[in-house]
Design a protein around this motif. Structure first.
Motif, PDB file in Angstrom:
ATOM      1  N   GLY A 146       0.831  -1.205   0.000  1.00  0.00           N
ATOM      2  CA  GLY A 146       0.000   0.000   0.000  1.00  0.00           C
ATOM      3  C   GLY A 146       0.857   1.243   0.000  1.00  0.00           C
ATOM      4  O   GLY A 146       0.929   1.966  -0.997  1.00  0.00           O
ATOM      5  N   VAL A 147       1.535   1.492   1.096  1.00  0.00           N
ATOM      6  CA  VAL A 147       2.410   2.662   1.200  1.00  0.00           C
ATOM      7  C   VAL A 147       3.742   2.397   0.488  1.00  0.00           C
ATOM      8  O   VAL A 147       4.322   3.289  -0.115  1.00  0.00           O
ATOM      9  CB  VAL A 147       2.667   3.028   2.679  1.00  0.00           C
ATOM     10  CG1 VAL A 147       3.577   4.247   2.783  1.00  0.00           C
ATOM     11  CG2 VAL A 147       1.344   3.290   3.385  1.00  0.00           C
ATOM     12  N   VAL A 171       9.007  -3.343   7.379  1.00  0.00           N
ATOM     13  CA  VAL A 171       8.755  -2.161   6.551  1.00  0.00           C
ATOM     14  C   VAL A 171       7.385  -1.567   6.882  1.00  0.00           C
ATOM     15  O   VAL A 171       7.216  -0.343   6.954  1.00  0.00           O
ATOM     16  CB  VAL A 171       8.854  -2.518   5.054  1.00  0.00           C
ATOM     17  CG1 VAL A 171       8.252  -1.408   4.189  1.00  0.00           C
ATOM     18  CG2 VAL A 171      10.304  -2.746   4.655  1.00  0.00           C
ATOM     19  N   GLU A 172       6.405  -2.425   7.103  1.00  0.00           N
ATOM     20  CA  GLU A 172       5.048  -1.966   7.420  1.00  0.00           C
ATOM     21  C   GLU A 172       5.037  -1.141   8.710  1.00  0.00           C
ATOM     22  O   GLU A 172       4.343  -0.124   8.809  1.00  0.00           O
ATOM     23  CB  GLU A 172       4.121  -3.173   7.552  1.00  0.00           C
ATOM     24  CG  GLU A 172       2.716  -2.867   8.049  1.00  0.00           C
ATOM     25  CD  GLU A 172       1.867  -2.120   7.024  1.00  0.00           C
ATOM     26  OE1 GLU A 172       0.818  -1.587   7.418  1.00  0.00           O
ATOM     27  OE2 GLU A 172       2.269  -2.078   5.834  1.00  0.00           O
ATOM     28  N   TYR A 173       5.810  -1.581   9.704  1.00  0.00           N
ATOM     29  CA  TYR A 173       5.765  -0.917  11.012  1.00  0.00           C
ATOM     30  C   TYR A 173       6.843   0.156  11.202  1.00  0.00           C
ATOM     31  O   TYR A 173       6.631   1.105  11.958  1.00  0.00           O
ATOM     32  CB  TYR A 173       5.888  -1.962  12.126  1.00  0.00           C
ATOM     33  CG  TYR A 173       4.658  -2.823  12.261  1.00  0.00           C
ATOM     34  CD1 TYR A 173       3.464  -2.291  12.752  1.00  0.00           C
ATOM     35  CD2 TYR A 173       4.682  -4.165  11.901  1.00  0.00           C
ATOM     36  CE1 TYR A 173       2.318  -3.076  12.878  1.00  0.00           C
ATOM     37  CE2 TYR A 173       3.553  -4.960  12.026  1.00  0.00           C
ATOM     38  CZ  TYR A 173       2.363  -4.405  12.514  1.00  0.00           C
ATOM     39  OH  TYR A 173       1.231  -5.188  12.625  1.00  0.00           O
ATOM     40  N   TRP A 174       8.001   0.010  10.550  1.00  0.00           N
ATOM     41  CA  TRP A 174       9.109   0.936  10.826  1.00  0.00           C
ATOM     42  C   TRP A 174       9.661   1.649   9.593  1.00  0.00           C
ATOM     43  O   TRP A 174      10.647   2.370   9.692  1.00  0.00           O
ATOM     44  CB  TRP A 174      10.244   0.197  11.540  1.00  0.00           C
ATOM     45  CG  TRP A 174       9.843  -0.238  12.919  1.00  0.00           C
ATOM     46  CD1 TRP A 174       9.646   0.566  14.002  1.00  0.00           C
ATOM     47  CD2 TRP A 174       9.564  -1.573  13.347  1.00  0.00           C
ATOM     48  NE1 TRP A 174       9.274  -0.183  15.089  1.00  0.00           N
ATOM     49  CE2 TRP A 174       9.210  -1.517  14.728  1.00  0.00           C
ATOM     50  CE3 TRP A 174       9.578  -2.822  12.725  1.00  0.00           C
ATOM     51  CZ2 TRP A 174       8.876  -2.637  15.452  1.00  0.00           C
ATOM     52  CZ3 TRP A 174       9.238  -3.953  13.449  1.00  0.00           C
ATOM     53  CH2 TRP A 174       8.891  -3.845  14.803  1.00  0.00           C
ATOM     54  N   GLY A 175       9.073   1.426   8.422  1.00  0.00           N
ATOM     55  CA  GLY A 175       9.460   2.206   7.252  1.00  0.00           C
ATOM     56  C   GLY A 175      10.370   1.473   6.282  1.00  0.00           C
ATOM     57  O   GLY A 175      10.924   0.405   6.574  1.00  0.00           O
ATOM     58  N   ILE A 176      10.545   2.096   5.112  1.00  0.00           N
ATOM     59  CA  ILE A 176      11.255   1.462   4.002  1.00  0.00           C
ATOM     60  C   ILE A 176      12.735   1.246   4.297  1.00  0.00           C
ATOM     61  O   ILE A 176      13.379   0.378   3.686  1.00  0.00           O
ATOM     62  CB  ILE A 176      11.089   2.324   2.727  1.00  0.00           C
ATOM     63  CG1 ILE A 176      11.538   1.551   1.488  1.00  0.00           C
ATOM     64  CG2 ILE A 176      11.867   3.631   2.857  1.00  0.00           C
ATOM     65  CD1 ILE A 176      10.695   0.354   1.170  1.00  0.00           C
ATOM     66  N   GLU A 177      13.308   2.015   5.245  1.00  0.00           N
ATOM     67  CA  GLU A 177      14.737   1.841   5.546  1.00  0.00           C
ATOM     68  C   GLU A 177      15.041   0.447   6.100  1.00  0.00           C
ATOM     69  O   GLU A 177      16.186   0.001   6.078  1.00  0.00           O
ATOM     70  CB  GLU A 177      15.227   2.917   6.529  1.00  0.00           C
ATOM     71  CG  GLU A 177      14.549   2.905   7.887  1.00  0.00           C
ATOM     72  CD  GLU A 177      13.277   3.742   7.909  1.00  0.00           C
ATOM     73  OE1 GLU A 177      12.708   3.927   9.002  1.00  0.00           O
ATOM     74  OE2 GLU A 177      12.848   4.203   6.832  1.00  0.00           O
TER      75      GLU A 177
END
Length: 511
Positions: A163-164, A226-232
């Motif tokens: 999604g994001v 990635v869903e909880y803490w971001g693409i990094e």
């Protein structure tokens, strides 16, 4: 004599072996290759006294095996396939050992020297096909892991849509970086384990599903983080760290599997007792072996063959292929009938990898047919090792495209230089919701060839009979915005070939 034979073997196969070592240093999938010869030597060293006890005379069967290996080398040399040369090296190496120690001793060492197979890289087309399949399998199982955490996710091909964020399971995430070293380690465990053959076979073969499942779990964990803490979480150090953790986890699962089988075999001692970790108390010396000219006649014959191959090699490498005149692609027409083209170019790094003689690439449009496509042709005046045609079937999966359809297509209205209707490979490729039709074929010294293996065979045969290996790859790529109208775009590709084939053959050697 044995050392001389190995020296001659190394000399003959130097190019193939040096290229193999180069792959070890540049490809993470094969970086474990440096360890394979050393481990094989260790395994041979463990069996030295068993070999001594069973050694009788050298086996004459080694001579035809060596001859077969040298013929295989010739095929690889003339067909420009390093993989064939590298496997030919193993065949010849096996033959020399067989001539040296005899059949009974060779059977004892066979599992140890077979370990050397793991140092040879897969052929590029097989590697890319395997990588593409593993990417899809790992993506599907990884998405199942993400969904197990009650996260909404959508999978299209090898793209995980959160999604994001969108995560693409690229070639580096296929799991092959784990699979090859883990298979070699699984073989080593199976070799050292003192158990029934069926258990040892399972230990080795289980490395494949272990790798696939653990790599899929890794992809799933990346998706969750990635869903909880971001693409990094999917980039940089964390990505590489997760890779190391998962590989160590694969080793841990394999060790647990060995313990499980040992638990099933209750009463057969501990796991350590059932691993062949004993080392010889002393090293065998030449004085412990009873060699005579009579027992070593097969080795003398093999040495003679290798020395003759060493003398013949410079003549083979110095052969000058017949160079025929042709018109450069710089004069290839950009305008023809209703087609208008804009010439493009390949990056220098790509040209360094392809090592071609001449090429032409351009984007063509036709207002009359409402068409746009890409045309590419690569010509090689000589296809020797490392400078041969790269098949689209090998390159396309490496770019993340999935081949969803492959068949041979005949264009009846175009007559090839053989005087027959032109045959082309027609493939449909898809990635990230986009699709393309690709036509490609090989123009091989007045032949219209669609089969990659047959093309390699003709390189070998024509090198022997005509002293020529020149050839060209021709490719037409048409974007397919709407898969429902695929017949329209297929007609565009066909019409382009009809219009430009007469122009193409003007830029290839006539003879």
């Amino acid at each position: 004599m044995f050392l001389l034979a190995l020296g001659a073997l190394s000399f003959v196969f130097y190019d193939g072996l040096s290229y193999m070592v180069e792959i070890w240093g540049t490809s993470e999938e094969y970086s474990h290759g440096y360890m394979i010869p050393m481990v094989a030597l260790y395994l041979i060293w463990k069996k030295q006294w068993e070999v001594k006890e069973s050694m009788t005379t050298g086996a004459w069967i080694s001579v035809p095996i060596l001859m077969f290996g040298l013929v295989l080398f010739l095929v690889g040399e003339l067909s420009s396939l390093y993989t064939i040369i590298q496997y030919a090296f193993l065949v010849c190496f096996f033959a020399i050992i067989l001539a040296f120690i005899g059949l009974k001793s060779f059977k004892i060492l066979l599992p140890a020297i077979t370990y050397l197979v793991f140092m040879i890289p897969l052929p590029v087309f097989l590697y890319n096909s395997l990588s593409a399949e593993l990417q899809l399998i790992s993506s599907a199982i990884g998405v199942a892991v993400v969904r197990a955490f009650d996260i909404s996710v959508y999978l299209e091909g090898n793209v995980i849509d959160l999604g994001v964020y969108q995560l693409q399971v690229v070639e580096a995430c296929s799991g092959l970086r784990y699979l090859f070293p883990l298979m070699s380690f699984g073989y080593l465990i199976a070799f050292l384990y003192k158990g029934p053959m069926w258990i040892r076979a399972i230990l080795f073969l289980s490395t494949i599903p272990i790798t696939v499942l653990m790599n899929s779990f890794r992809i799933g964990v990346i998706g969750v983080t990635v869903e909880y803490w971001g693409i990094e979480m999917a980039e940089g150090f964390l990505h590489d760290f997760e890779g190391w953790v998962i590989f160590v986890g694969c080793l841990g699962v394999l060790v647990l599997e060995v313990w499980f089988f040992q638990w099933l075999r209750k009463g057969d001692g501990s796991l350590i007792d059932n691993l062949d970790l004993d080392l010889p108390e002393e090293t065998l010396s030449m004085s412990d072996l009873n060699f005579t000219r009579q027992t070593q006649k097969p080795l003398i014959a093999c040495l003679g063959l290798m020395l003759m191959a060493s003398l013949a090699l410079p003549m083979l490498e110095s052969r000058q292929e017949e160079q025929l005149e042709r018109t450069s692609f710089s004069q290839f027409p950009l305008y023809n009938k209703s087609w208008n083209g804009r010439e493009d170019s390949l990056e220098e790094s790509v040209l360094d990898a392809l090592k071609l003689t001449d090429y032409f690439i351009a984007n063509y449009t036709s207002k009359k047919k409402d068409a746009r496509l890409n045309f590419y042709v690569a010509y090689y005046s000589s296809q020797r090792k490392g400078s041969s045609i790269h098949s689209p079937r090998s390159c396309i999966p490496g770019g993340g495209w999935k081949i969803t359809g492959l068949r041979e297509h005949t264009i009846d209205s175009v007559i090839s230089r053989e005087g027959k209707p032109l045959n082309v490979n027609r493939i449909l490729i898809q990635k990230d919701g986009f699709a393309q039709i690709v036509y490609y074929w090989f123009e091989q010294r007045h032949r219209n060839v669609t089969n990659e293996y047959l093309a390699k065979w003709f390189i070998f045969w024509d090198s022997l009979t005509m002293n020529r290996t020149d050839g060209a790859l021709v490719r037409v790529t048409v974007p397919v915005p709407d898969i429902a109208d695929i017949d329209v775009y297929e007609e565009q590709a066909t019409q382009f070939v009809i219009d430009f084939y007469p122009e193409l053959i003007k830029h290839l050697p006539e003879a």
